[in-house]
Structures are given as structure tokens and as C-alpha cells.
Design an enzyme around this catalytic site. Structure first.
Site, PDB file in Angstrom:
ATOM      1  N   CYS A 242      15.287 117.239  16.952  1.00  0.00           N
ATOM      2  CA  CYS A 242      14.953 118.091  18.082  1.00  0.00           C
ATOM      3  C   CYS A 242      14.152 119.292  17.605  1.00  0.00           C
ATOM      4  O   CYS A 242      14.599 120.037  16.741  1.00  0.00           O
ATOM      5  CB  CYS A 242      16.207 118.581  18.779  1.00  0.00           C
TER       6      CYS A 242
ATOM      7  N   ASN B 187      24.542 110.454  21.677  1.00  0.00           N
ATOM      8  CA  ASN B 187      23.525 111.161  20.890  1.00  0.00           C
ATOM      9  C   ASN B 187      24.183 112.393  20.269  1.00  0.00           C
ATOM     10  O   ASN B 187      24.716 113.238  20.980  1.00  0.00           O
ATOM     11  CB  ASN B 187      22.367 111.534  21.831  1.00  0.00           C
TER      12      ASN B 187
ATOM     13  N   THR C 200      10.274 113.981  20.827  1.00  0.00           N
ATOM     14  CA  THR C 200       9.105 114.674  21.396  1.00  0.00           C
ATOM     15  C   THR C 200       8.199 115.258  20.303  1.00  0.00           C
ATOM     16  O   THR C 200       8.639 115.520  19.186  1.00  0.00           O
ATOM     17  CB  THR C 200       9.576 115.815  22.308  1.00  0.00           C
TER      18      THR C 200
ATOM     19  N   ILE D   2      14.614 122.519  26.462  1.00  0.00           N
ATOM     20  CA  ILE D   2      15.988 122.594  26.973  1.00  0.00           C
ATOM     21  C   ILE D   2      16.906 123.169  25.901  1.00  0.00           C
ATOM     22  O   ILE D   2      17.821 123.940  26.197  1.00  0.00           O
ATOM     23  CB  ILE D   2      16.481 121.185  27.407  1.00  0.00           C
ATOM     24  N   GLY D   3      16.658 122.811  24.644  1.00  0.00           N
ATOM     25  CA  GLY D   3      17.443 123.401  23.558  1.00  0.00           C
ATOM     26  C   GLY D   3      18.844 122.839  23.449  1.00  0.00           C
ATOM     27  O   GLY D   3      19.804 123.566  23.159  1.00  0.00           O
TER      28      GLY D   3
ATOM     29  N   LYS E 197      22.826 112.285  26.657  1.00  0.00           N
ATOM     30  CA  LYS E 197      22.342 113.610  26.258  1.00  0.00           C
ATOM     31  C   LYS E 197      23.058 113.999  24.959  1.00  0.00           C
ATOM     32  O   LYS E 197      24.194 113.579  24.725  1.00  0.00           O
ATOM     33  CB  LYS E 197      22.668 114.603  27.401  1.00  0.00           C
TER      34      LYS E 197
ATOM     35  N   GLY F  19      12.399 107.279  29.061  1.00  0.00           N
ATOM     36  CA  GLY F  19      12.831 108.678  29.170  1.00  0.00           C
ATOM     37  C   GLY F  19      12.217 109.372  30.356  1.00  0.00           C
ATOM     38  O   GLY F  19      12.627 109.190  31.507  1.00  0.00           O
ATOM     39  N   THR F  20      11.163 110.152  30.088  1.00  0.00           N
ATOM     40  CA  THR F  20      10.509 110.952  31.129  1.00  0.00           C
ATOM     41  C   THR F  20      10.092 110.120  32.346  1.00  0.00           C
ATOM     42  O   THR F  20      10.083 110.635  33.466  1.00  0.00           O
ATOM     43  CB  THR F  20       9.283 111.670  30.500  1.00  0.00           C
TER      44      THR F  20
ATOM     45  N   GLY G 282       8.744 106.703  24.070  1.00  0.00           N
ATOM     46  CA  GLY G 282       7.692 107.698  24.206  1.00  0.00           C
ATOM     47  C   GLY G 282       6.706 107.199  25.245  1.00  0.00           C
ATOM     48  O   GLY G 282       5.899 106.300  24.976  1.00  0.00           O
TER      49      GLY G 282
HETATM   50  C1  LIG Z   1      14.330 117.043  29.284  1.00  0.00           C
HETATM   51  C2  LIG Z   1      14.478 116.276  28.007  1.00  0.00           C
HETATM   52  C3  LIG Z   1      15.652 116.398  27.236  1.00  0.00           C
HETATM   53  C4  LIG Z   1      15.807 115.695  26.046  1.00  0.00           C
HETATM   54  N1  LIG Z   1      16.980 115.800  25.340  1.00  0.00           N
HETATM   55  C5  LIG Z   1      17.161 115.046  24.207  1.00  0.00           C
HETATM   56  C6  LIG Z   1      18.399 115.081  23.501  1.00  0.00           C
HETATM   57  O1  LIG Z   1      19.364 115.751  23.898  1.00  0.00           O
HETATM   58  N2  LIG Z   1      18.507 114.334  22.353  1.00  0.00           N
HETATM   59  C7  LIG Z   1      17.470 113.540  21.901  1.00  0.00           C
HETATM   60  O2  LIG Z   1      17.616 112.869  20.870  1.00  0.00           O
HETATM   61  N3  LIG Z   1      16.296 113.480  22.569  1.00  0.00           N
HETATM   62  C8  LIG Z   1      16.125 114.207  23.704  1.00  0.00           C
HETATM   63  N4  LIG Z   1      14.931 114.129  24.389  1.00  0.00           N
HETATM   64  C9  LIG Z   1      13.838 113.265  23.870  1.00  0.00           C
HETATM   65  C10 LIG Z   1      13.803 111.901  24.580  1.00  0.00           C
HETATM   66  O3  LIG Z   1      14.994 111.177  24.391  1.00  0.00           O
HETATM   67  C11 LIG Z   1      12.610 111.068  24.090  1.00  0.00           C
HETATM   68  O4  LIG Z   1      12.729 110.869  22.690  1.00  0.00           O
HETATM   69  C12 LIG Z   1      11.257 111.723  24.357  1.00  0.00           C
HETATM   70  O5  LIG Z   1      11.251 112.405  25.596  1.00  0.00           O
HETATM   71  C13 LIG Z   1      10.102 110.698  24.357  1.00  0.00           C
HETATM   72  O6  LIG Z   1      10.314 109.687  25.331  1.00  0.00           O
HETATM   73  P1  LIG Z   1       9.684 109.752  26.828  1.00  0.00           P
HETATM   74  O7  LIG Z   1       8.236 110.077  26.685  1.00  0.00           O
HETATM   75  O8  LIG Z   1       9.951 108.407  27.413  1.00  0.00           O
HETATM   76  O9  LIG Z   1      10.435 110.840  27.543  1.00  0.00           O
HETATM   77  C14 LIG Z   1      14.759 114.833  25.592  1.00  0.00           C
HETATM   78  C15 LIG Z   1      13.574 114.728  26.354  1.00  0.00           C
HETATM   79  C16 LIG Z   1      13.440 115.408  27.539  1.00  0.00           C
HETATM   80  C17 LIG Z   1      12.165 115.239  28.338  1.00  0.00           C
END
Ligand SMILES: Cc1cc2nc3c(=O)[nH]c(=O)nc-3n(C[C@H](O)[C@H](O)[C@H](O)COP(=O)(O)O)c2cc1C
Length: 335
Positions: free
Chosen positions: A158, A100, A221, A72-73, A46, A293-294, A271
Site C-alpha cells: 500500500c 487482506n 495501485t 484511503i490509508g 479490505k 476492483g474499481t 488492475g
Molecule cells: C478505494 C480503494 C481501496 C483499496 N484498499 C486496498 C486494501 O485495503 N488492501 C489492498 O491490498 N489493496 C487495496 N486496494 C487496491 C486494489 O485491491 C487493487 O489492487 C487496485 O485498485 C487495482 O485494481 P483495480 O484497478 O481493479 O481497482 C484498494 C483500491 C481502492 C480503489
């Protein structure tokens, strides 16, 4: 023939090309009961910022067709608490750990990185990334102690932070300058994470490479919004948020396709990956590694199935190395 799954990011050897994506797996130790993290190539933590951040007010998550929207911010404990409370557990990880890093100004990125460099001096020892699973782990006694930080993933993208992310991730000159300043402060692998919320992601990737990045990861995202018709309010307290999950996979694959043709450094694709077939699309598009990720929210073990599925596919195709997968992509016309 058993396929060779390892790869290099800068000076770092990863045992295999599957990692866990930032923000979806905390700082490792929270979920280790659920996932054999040590079998994976890397954990991307994170985000860590200079000061603690509570993040955005709720609601900050909403489900969408084939995905989710979050705001989440960058909630995180801040660098001081990260070093005191999270780093010790990360030192126990046997896969590579990429911290990160996020910030609201260039100085903040630099300070977070400097504090991490000071807290986790670089031993130069080869990391034992993706080593034997913990169940069959070799004893640690006598082994070189791990620093808990094998590399950095710089979150320039972000979309939820008012004064930070988006502006950094969209300006090539600023990306090159910041990457170079970070490069000057560490010999560890630097991965620059790219936002898809730009007109030309290849230009941004080239800027990161010119600044000295060892790899780029794409994508973060996509900006999205959901409106609740009952209340006529946006579903998220911040109105817009970041879309992730299977819905964004075609965007991520296209970004990897473009970026891998624009730079020479490795591209890490993510993604919407939750199955080996998803990951293989990214690898065929030119990515050298992937992150899950998700998908973990739906099935915590899916990163392991992704890894096993890639290995099985390579074996069936008679492929020796992961980096050979990219060369298998046929041209669209079939000629
Ligand atoms: C709940 C949540 C929190 C995330 N927090 C971060 C973060 O702190 N730093 C970051 O670089 N990406 C963050 N991401 C982005 C993910 O690392 C990833 O780039 C994005 O969700 C696309 O991948 P996925 O579709 O497999 O989730 C976050 C995504 C989600 C869903």
C-alpha cells in the site's frame, strides 16, 4: 464442452478464477444485495491491521482519466473488531474468503495473522468456494461450519502508509523473510500482493515464492498525483495516492506477463478489469485468476459479467481449462 473454471491456490480449490479485489468490496456482507458474491471464486477483504485505523483525512478520492486516485490509508476497524463484527458474516460466504492483512512492522503482520488463526481455527474442511448462488443455496445444516478465513492476501504494497507498505513491498530480502515467518504460522494459502511501484517486479515475486507464498497477486495501485489548478493544491489531502481503474490495465498486464515467467506459483492479475476482455488479457499474459476492483464502483455486477464472459470465450475457443488460456499467447512477431 463446458469449460472447467476451477483452480487451486495452495490447498484451496476455487470454483472459478474471478475474485473481488481488496478495498473495493468491504468485508462482503455490505454489498451482497448488489452482487451475487457467492457465484465468484473468491472475495479478498479490505485490509485488516492490528489497531483500528481511521485512515487519511479527506479528500481521499479523486476521479482521473479512466481511473481514480485514492488515499484511503487502510481505514479499517482493527483485528479485534474485525473478529467480533466482520468474521461472522464472512463465515456465511460461500465463495472463498482471503483476508487482506496489512501492518506497519513485521511483528504487526505476524500478530494479525496469529489472531486470525486463533479466531478462525483451520478445520481442514474443503471450502465450498463459488458454490451455488444463495438463491439456490443448499441448506447449511449438517455441513461443516466455515471458519470465515480460507486464506490470506498479504498487502506488502500500500503506497499510502508512511511507515509500512512501500518499504516492505520494495525490498526482496524483507519480503522473503516476512513471507517465511507468515508461512511458519499458517497452513492456509498465502497470497503475496505485489506493488508495481518497483524497478523489477519479477525479483519481488521470486522473493515471495522463495519465502513460501502459494500465489502472488499483481498489481496494487500505482503512485499518482492530481493538482487542482484553481486552488493550486493537490486534490488529495495526502498529496499523492494510489491510481486504479482502466488507466493502469496495461501496467498490470505487463507485470503479470513478467511475473508469470519468473515464478512457478499461480499469479492473480488485477488492475483495471471490468469486462471479460480485460480479464482475458491478464489470463493470456499468464495469470491463472483475476480480481475486479474499481470496476465494481462503476457497475457492481461487472465481476459476474467478467466470469460469464470468460466461460463463453473459453467455450467458443473450445478450451477445457482456464490454465490453458496462458498457452494461447502468440509471440509479438507472430513467429
Ligand atoms: C478505494 C480503494 C481501496 C483499496 N484498499 C486496498 C486494501 O485495503 N488492501 C489492498 O491490498 N489493496 C487495496 N486496494 C487496491 C486494489 O485491491 C487493487 O489492487 C487496485 O485498485 C487495482 O485494481 P483495480 O484497478 O481493479 O481497482 C484498494 C483500491 C481502492 C480503489
Amino acid at each position: 464442452m463446458r469449460p472447467e473454471l476451477g483452480l487451486r491456490i495452495g490447498e484451496l480449490e476455487l470454483a472459478n478464477p474471478v475474485g473481488l479485489a481488496s478495498g473495493t468490496f468491504g468485508y462482503g456482507s455490505e454489498y451482497e444485495e448488489l452482487v451475487e458474491v457467492d457465484r465468484l471464486g473468491a472475495l479478498f477483504t479490505k485490509a485488516v491491521t492490528l489497531e483500528p485505523r481511521e485512515g487519511n483525512p479527506p479528500p481521499r478520492i479523486v476521479e482521473t482519466p479512466s481511473g481514480m486516485l485514492n488515499s484511503i490509508g487502510l481505514a479499517n476497524p482493527g483485528i479485534e473488531a474485525f473478529v467480533a463484527r466482520k468474521l461472522p458474516a464472512l463465515r456465511e460466504m460461500r465463495c472463498a474468503v482471503f483476508v487482506n492483512v496489512a501492518g506497519a512492522s513485521e511483528d504487526e503482520y505476524l500478530e494479525v495473522l496469529e489472531r486470525l488463526e486463533a479466531a478462525a481455527p483451520h478445520s481442514g474442511a474443503a471450502p465450498r468456494s463459488g458454490a451455488t448462488p444463495r438463491s439456490g443455496a443448499t441448506p447449511r445444516s449438517g455441513a461443516t461450519p466455515r471458519s470465515g478465513v480460507d486464506g490470506y492476501e498479504i498487502n506488502l504494497s500500500c503506497p499510502n502508509v508512511r511507515h509500512g507498505g512501500l518499504a516492505f513491498g520494495t525490498d526482496p530480502a524483507q519480503i522473503e523473510r516476512l513471507t517465511r515467518a507468515l508461512r511458519d504460522r499458517t497452513s492456509r494459502p498465502l497470497v503475496v500482493k505485489l506493488t508495481p511501484n518497483v524497478t523489477d517486479i519479477a525479483e519481488i515475486a521470486r522473493a515471495a515464492e522463495a519465502g513460501g507464498a502459494d500465489a502472488v497477486s499483481c498489481v496494487n495501485t500505482l503512485v499518482g498525483m492530481v493538482i487542482d489548478l484553481g486552488t493550486r493544491r493537490p486534490a488529495l489531502a495526502t498529496a499523492t495516492g494510489g491510481l486504479s481503474g482502466p488507466a493502469i490495465r496495461p501496467v498490470g498486464v505487463a507485470c503479470c506477463y513478467k511475473v508469470s515467467r519468473a515464478v512457478r506459483i499461480p499469479v492473480i492479475g488485477l488492475g483495471g478489469i471490468s469486462r471479460a476482455e480485460d480479464a482475458l488479457q491478464y489470463l493470456l499474459a499468464g495469470a491463472r485468476a483475476v480480481q475486479v476492483g474499481t470496476g465494481t464502483f462503476v457497475d457492481p455486477g461487472c465481476a459476474i459479467s467478467v466470469l460469464e464472459g470468460i466461460a463463453a470465450w473459453m467455450e467458443a475457443q473450445g478450451l477445457g481449462r482456464v490454465e490453458d488460456i496462458g498457452g494461447l499467447l502468440e509471440s509479438p512477431s507472430g513467429r
